[in-house]
Design a protein around this motif. Sequence first.
Motif, PDB file in Angstrom:
ATOM      1  N   ARG A 420      -1.369  -5.663  -1.840  1.00  0.00           N
ATOM      2  CA  ARG A 420      -0.475  -6.821  -1.785  1.00  0.00           C
ATOM      3  C   ARG A 420       0.269  -7.043  -3.106  1.00  0.00           C
ATOM      4  O   ARG A 420       1.239  -7.817  -3.147  1.00  0.00           O
ATOM      5  CB  ARG A 420      -1.269  -8.076  -1.444  1.00  0.00           C
ATOM      6  N   GLU A 421      -0.215  -6.419  -4.153  1.00  0.00           N
ATOM      7  CA  GLU A 421       0.440  -6.590  -5.444  1.00  0.00           C
ATOM      8  C   GLU A 421       1.662  -5.679  -5.510  1.00  0.00           C
ATOM      9  O   GLU A 421       1.571  -4.484  -5.250  1.00  0.00           O
ATOM     10  CB  GLU A 421      -0.537  -6.256  -6.579  1.00  0.00           C
ATOM     11  N   ASP A 422       2.794  -6.266  -5.895  1.00  0.00           N
ATOM     12  CA  ASP A 422       4.046  -5.527  -5.912  1.00  0.00           C
ATOM     13  C   ASP A 422       4.273  -4.773  -7.209  1.00  0.00           C
ATOM     14  O   ASP A 422       4.963  -3.751  -7.229  1.00  0.00           O
ATOM     15  CB  ASP A 422       5.229  -6.476  -5.665  1.00  0.00           C
ATOM     16  N   GLU A 423       3.731  -5.271  -8.278  1.00  0.00           N
ATOM     17  CA  GLU A 423       3.986  -4.653  -9.576  1.00  0.00           C
ATOM     18  C   GLU A 423       2.710  -4.043 -10.134  1.00  0.00           C
ATOM     19  O   GLU A 423       1.614  -4.339  -9.680  1.00  0.00           O
ATOM     20  CB  GLU A 423       4.535  -5.709 -10.552  1.00  0.00           C
ATOM     21  N   GLU A 424       2.916  -3.217 -11.138  1.00  0.00           N
ATOM     22  CA  GLU A 424       1.772  -2.571 -11.767  1.00  0.00           C
ATOM     23  C   GLU A 424       0.958  -3.600 -12.541  1.00  0.00           C
ATOM     24  O   GLU A 424       1.504  -4.439 -13.264  1.00  0.00           O
ATOM     25  CB  GLU A 424       2.252  -1.468 -12.704  1.00  0.00           C
ATOM     26  N   LEU A 425      -0.362  -3.525 -12.412  1.00  0.00           N
ATOM     27  CA  LEU A 425      -1.240  -4.536 -13.003  1.00  0.00           C
ATOM     28  C   LEU A 425      -1.789  -4.055 -14.333  1.00  0.00           C
ATOM     29  O   LEU A 425      -2.136  -2.880 -14.479  1.00  0.00           O
ATOM     30  CB  LEU A 425      -2.404  -4.832 -12.048  1.00  0.00           C
ATOM     31  N   ASP A 426      -1.870  -5.005 -15.275  1.00  0.00           N
ATOM     32  CA  ASP A 426      -2.590  -4.688 -16.499  1.00  0.00           C
ATOM     33  C   ASP A 426      -4.084  -4.899 -16.261  1.00  0.00           C
ATOM     34  O   ASP A 426      -4.514  -5.287 -15.169  1.00  0.00           O
ATOM     35  CB  ASP A 426      -2.070  -5.543 -17.655  1.00  0.00           C
ATOM     36  N   GLU A 427      -4.881  -4.667 -17.307  1.00  0.00           N
ATOM     37  CA  GLU A 427      -6.337  -4.719 -17.117  1.00  0.00           C
ATOM     38  C   GLU A 427      -6.818  -6.106 -16.719  1.00  0.00           C
ATOM     39  O   GLU A 427      -7.658  -6.261 -15.824  1.00  0.00           O
ATOM     40  CB  GLU A 427      -7.046  -4.273 -18.407  1.00  0.00           C
TER      41      GLU A 427
END
Length: 497
Positions: A420-427
């Motif tokens: 569901r997350e559209d963008e790249e996630l940081d830690e």
Amino acid sequence: MIESIIRASIANRGLVLLLTLLLLGAGLHALRATPVDAIPDLSDPQVIVRAPFPGQAPQVVESQVTYPLTTALMAVPGAHTVRGFSMFGDAFITVLFEEGTDLYWARARVLEYLSQVSARLPDGVRAELGPDATGVGWVYKYVLVDRSGGTDLAELRALQDWFLKFELQAVPGVSEVATMGGQVRGYQVVPDPNRLRALGLDLRQLRRAIQANNAETGGSLIELAEAEYMIRADGYLQSLDDLRRVPTGLVRDGTPVLLGDVAEVRRGPVARRGMIELDGQGEVVGGIVVMRHGENARAVIERVRARLDELAGSLPDGVEIVTTYDRSGLIDAAVSNLWSKLLFEFIVVVLIIGLFLWHFRSSLVVLVSLPLGVLAAFIVMKVQGINANIMSLGGIAISVGVMVDAAIVLIENVHRHFEREDEELDEARRWAVVERAALEVGRPIFFTLLLVALSFLPVFALQAQEGRLFAPLAFTKTYAMAAAAGLAVTLVPVLAG
């Protein structure tokens, strides 16, 4: 509470991994130290009493030995059944105790009551306890064979009774080594009735004469030239000639009557009421190794085999030890079959998860958490004293399919949240997504696993042999499920992240 555990586990990931390593080490230690057997012990806590009454008929043994012992042992605390068996020359009494009674406490109580009844037994009859073993204590059997024909049955029996038996009884974990077959060598005195009648002697006089002339006694000390000398009378019979020269009485002119004058003295086998043979090739002498209560059957068998290999070189030429029963083969087959099934289940679960999620690292989460749940069950088994057998390991095997459900549900939910997350996630955001996904399903999967684990509660209500048979399966299944539930809300979220 479950939500707090999940948050604390994700916040303290290093501590969770450290505790996981400690669990792994403790589980491996418990796995090595847990006693292994093929089947669970279904026998009641029991103490066997034997009272030899040589030469007496079963009716005499029953009335003079078995009945007094049985009536006295019925009052032993915790005993619910006392069974007496009378046979030619022997009385056997089996005392069965309530479930959960410590075997050595029971043996101590039986000894107390035997001391009270000993005065009511016939002269020369002494009751003794059987080995501290159970009904499944027979773990190894062997026979002595002389294929060259240079050693007779009496010599083989002597090797077993005076050499192998003593050596094997010193092996750790061995309670008793029982001898089978062969011939016990003895001295036989065959009186001549006509000579006895002519000289006015009877059998009682012969018996008293033999007993009186086969003894040693001490004569204290004498001091000579500042040295002490111990005095003793050396009177043991050493040979057939010594036995023939035993004086039994006097004739009218004072001439002594020797035993050899009124009887034939010879060597011969003691009367026996049984025999064993091997593969139809003739009689042999054998031994039964009985394991001590609570010992590791496979470890005891390995020690016995190693000791027999050492002793084989000390036997006479032509004499060899042949194993006729070795339970380690059955133990290894049962355990290896269950371990292979567990390994097959591990592989299938990992492949199915990897196929449906198309993510190999996700399947590794299950591959790591599943063995940890099994090892956690072994830790509790070791503490509780449950040995690894076909029933206890079977409980783990049937729980594997349910143990992975929690990890599968949590991993699949984490995948859904990442998708569901559209963008790249940081830690930081990645761990936030993992926490949110774990909190969403953590409580349901935890209590679902606990409910499934409690589904075997009716099994714990079984009593007697049924309870001893199925309780190990129910215990290990419950322990494995409870461990899986705990890992699902602690380790699995950390590995998923």
